[in-house]
Enzyme design. Structure first.
Site, mmCIF file in Angstrom:
data_model
loop_
_atom_site.group_PDB
_atom_site.id
_atom_site.type_symbol
_atom_site.label_atom_id
_atom_site.label_comp_id
_atom_site.label_asym_id
_atom_site.label_seq_id
_atom_site.Cartn_x
_atom_site.Cartn_y
_atom_site.Cartn_z
ATOM 1 N N GLY A 31 0.784 -1.194 -0.129
ATOM 2 C CA GLY A 31 0.100 0.095 -0.037
ATOM 3 C C GLY A 31 0.754 1.303 0.095
ATOM 4 O O GLY A 31 0.250 2.225 -0.521
ATOM 5 N N ASP A 55 0.607 3.101 4.445
ATOM 6 C CA ASP A 55 -0.556 3.827 3.777
ATOM 7 C C ASP A 55 -1.409 4.479 4.688
ATOM 8 O O ASP A 55 -1.901 5.568 4.590
ATOM 9 C CB ASP A 55 -1.218 2.938 2.686
ATOM 10 C CG ASP A 55 -1.500 1.542 3.325
ATOM 11 O OD1 ASP A 55 -1.343 1.221 4.664
ATOM 12 O OD2 ASP A 55 -2.176 0.705 2.641
ATOM 13 N N ASP A 93 -5.045 2.221 11.163
ATOM 14 C CA ASP A 93 -6.320 2.081 11.477
ATOM 15 C C ASP A 93 -6.414 1.645 12.913
ATOM 16 O O ASP A 93 -6.384 2.615 14.016
ATOM 17 C CB ASP A 93 -7.042 1.079 10.621
ATOM 18 C CG ASP A 93 -8.365 0.987 10.898
ATOM 19 O OD1 ASP A 93 -8.773 1.639 11.593
ATOM 20 O OD2 ASP A 93 -9.121 -0.073 10.530
ATOM 21 N N LYS A 149 -6.625 7.060 10.635
ATOM 22 C CA LYS A 149 -8.170 6.768 10.851
ATOM 23 C C LYS A 149 -8.206 6.844 12.315
ATOM 24 O O LYS A 149 -8.303 5.656 12.835
ATOM 25 C CB LYS A 149 -8.508 5.264 10.264
ATOM 26 C CG LYS A 149 -9.565 5.549 8.913
ATOM 27 C CD LYS A 149 -10.281 4.326 9.084
ATOM 28 C CE LYS A 149 -9.855 3.256 7.743
ATOM 29 N NZ LYS A 149 -10.383 2.250 7.570
ATOM 30 N N PHE A 203 -13.820 2.360 4.703
ATOM 31 C CA PHE A 203 -12.921 1.630 4.089
ATOM 32 C C PHE A 203 -12.423 2.492 2.957
ATOM 33 O O PHE A 203 -13.078 2.796 1.878
ATOM 34 C CB PHE A 203 -13.420 0.147 3.872
ATOM 35 C CG PHE A 203 -12.206 -0.380 3.595
ATOM 36 C CD1 PHE A 203 -11.415 -1.239 4.579
ATOM 37 C CD2 PHE A 203 -11.671 -0.819 2.136
ATOM 38 C CE1 PHE A 203 -10.190 -1.934 4.283
ATOM 39 C CE2 PHE A 203 -10.509 -1.705 1.946
ATOM 40 C CZ PHE A 203 -9.858 -2.380 3.194
ATOM 41 N N ASP A 236 -5.819 -0.986 -1.083
ATOM 42 C CA ASP A 236 -6.649 -1.921 -1.911
ATOM 43 C C ASP A 236 -7.836 -2.448 -1.278
ATOM 44 O O ASP A 236 -7.793 -2.288 0.029
ATOM 45 C CB ASP A 236 -5.752 -3.022 -2.156
ATOM 46 C CG ASP A 236 -5.689 -3.937 -1.116
ATOM 47 O OD1 ASP A 236 -5.170 -3.433 -0.038
ATOM 48 O OD2 ASP A 236 -5.922 -5.323 -1.166
ATOM 49 N N ARG A 267 -5.593 -0.402 -6.298
ATOM 50 C CA ARG A 267 -4.424 0.220 -6.047
ATOM 51 C C ARG A 267 -3.806 1.458 -6.826
ATOM 52 O O ARG A 267 -3.128 2.204 -6.560
ATOM 53 C CB ARG A 267 -3.170 -0.691 -5.751
ATOM 54 C CG ARG A 267 -3.284 -1.762 -4.525
ATOM 55 C CD ARG A 267 -2.168 -2.440 -4.372
ATOM 56 N NE ARG A 267 -2.083 -3.669 -3.742
ATOM 57 C CZ ARG A 267 -2.212 -3.682 -2.355
ATOM 58 N NH1 ARG A 267 -2.105 -2.737 -1.541
ATOM 59 N NH2 ARG A 267 -2.257 -4.886 -1.661
HETATM 60 P P1 IMP Z 1 -4.071 -1.452 11.549
HETATM 61 O O1 IMP Z 1 -3.292 -2.559 11.762
HETATM 62 O O2 IMP Z 1 -5.714 -1.802 11.763
HETATM 63 O O3 IMP Z 1 -3.640 -0.138 11.792
HETATM 64 O O4 IMP Z 1 -4.152 -1.415 9.844
HETATM 65 C C1 IMP Z 1 -3.411 -1.202 9.121
HETATM 66 C C2 IMP Z 1 -3.348 -1.822 7.961
HETATM 67 O O5 IMP Z 1 -4.542 -2.235 7.319
HETATM 68 C C3 IMP Z 1 -2.784 -0.792 6.462
HETATM 69 O O6 IMP Z 1 -1.575 -0.998 6.414
HETATM 70 C C4 IMP Z 1 -3.737 -1.176 5.515
HETATM 71 O O7 IMP Z 1 -2.962 -1.996 4.635
HETATM 72 C C5 IMP Z 1 -4.812 -1.795 5.805
HETATM 73 N N1 IMP Z 1 -5.895 -0.886 6.005
HETATM 74 C C6 IMP Z 1 -6.587 -0.348 7.276
HETATM 75 N N2 IMP Z 1 -7.446 0.462 6.938
HETATM 76 C C7 IMP Z 1 -7.617 0.225 5.540
HETATM 77 C C8 IMP Z 1 -8.581 1.076 4.572
HETATM 78 O O8 IMP Z 1 -9.670 1.797 4.786
HETATM 79 N N3 IMP Z 1 -8.267 0.670 3.225
HETATM 80 C C9 IMP Z 1 -7.478 -0.301 2.907
HETATM 81 N N4 IMP Z 1 -6.436 -0.765 3.727
HETATM 82 C C10 IMP Z 1 -6.688 -0.717 5.119
HETATM 83 MG MG MG Z 2 -0.746 -2.164 4.498
#
Ligand code: IMP
Ligand code: MG
Length: 176
Positions: free
Chosen positions: A44, A100, A103, A131, A152, A159, A165
């Site tokens: 990403g 990228d 979350d 986010k 999302f 993606d 992407r």
């Molecule tokens: P986290 O571990 O929940 O912070 O998520 C991080 C990873 O999840 C990021 O590197 C993204 O690859 C994926 N991700 C989280 N939110 C989104 C989104 O809204 N769209 C696409 N990929 C996401």
């Molecule tokens: Mg990622």
């Protein structure tokens, strides 16, 4: 591609490039005189990292890691797996992780621990998007491009099930 499963343009390519220039200059200032290692998280972060690095006029090397926690779902599984490890020795070096989107924070929390265990001198995070509403682990993002709502996001490297992407802008997935 431009079907009714994705929204309209939320953030344009021009806005992203302008932000990358600002953040790149900030990194250049913050690490003046240092040699840094920039680590992009595949897949990403590829477009965002390319935009950032050309605005950082410092000695640097780059590397990539691939991790996964999502599969084809839109919520984190909470389990992080390394699919491609670092090729660079980061011991004693300042590292900037380029992501990228942050979350839940689970991925970065895991990566911070991993980079610490590999002896990085300092670890900073540079993310295209944050986010904050999704956060489950307390993670500070040092350089943020844009804060987004809890939906999302796809495009500009991000993606859904490996699609979208290549969109040259940021939008969201409608059919969540
Ligand atoms: P986290 O571990 O929940 O912070 O998520 C991080 C990873 O999840 C990021 O590197 C993204 O690859 C994926 N991700 C989280 N939110 C989104 C989104 O809204 N769209 C696409 N990929 C996401
Ligand atoms: Mg990622």
């Amino acid at each position: 591609m431009h079907d009714n499963t994705i929204g309209t343009v939320m953030i344009t390519e021009e806005q992203i490039i302008e932000k990358a220039c600002e953040i790149g200059k900030q990194i250049e200032e913050d690490f003046a005189g240092r040699e840094i290692v920039m680590v992009g998280i595949l897949r990403g972060a590829v477009l965002w990292m390319a935009d950032i690095m050309k605005h950082v006029n410092l000695d640097m090397t780059i590397d990539f890691m691939a991790v996964s926690s999502y599969g084809a779902a839109t919520k984190s599984s909470g389990i992080v797996k390394i699919n491609k490890d670092l090729d660079t020795d980061i011991e004693g070096k300042p590292v900037i992780i380029v992501e990228d989107i942050v979350d839940s924070g689970v991925t970065l929390n895991y990566l911070m621990g991993y980079f610490e265990s590999r002896g990085a001198e300092t670890i900073k995070i540079c993310a295209l998007m944050d986010k904050p509403e999704g956060r489950r682990v307390d993670i500070d993002v040092d350089y943020v491009g844009f804060e987004v709502d809890d939906r999302f996001i796809v495009g500009y490297g991000l993606d859904y099930d490996q699609k979208y992407r290549n969109l040259p802008y940021i939008t969201w997935l409608k059919s969540e």
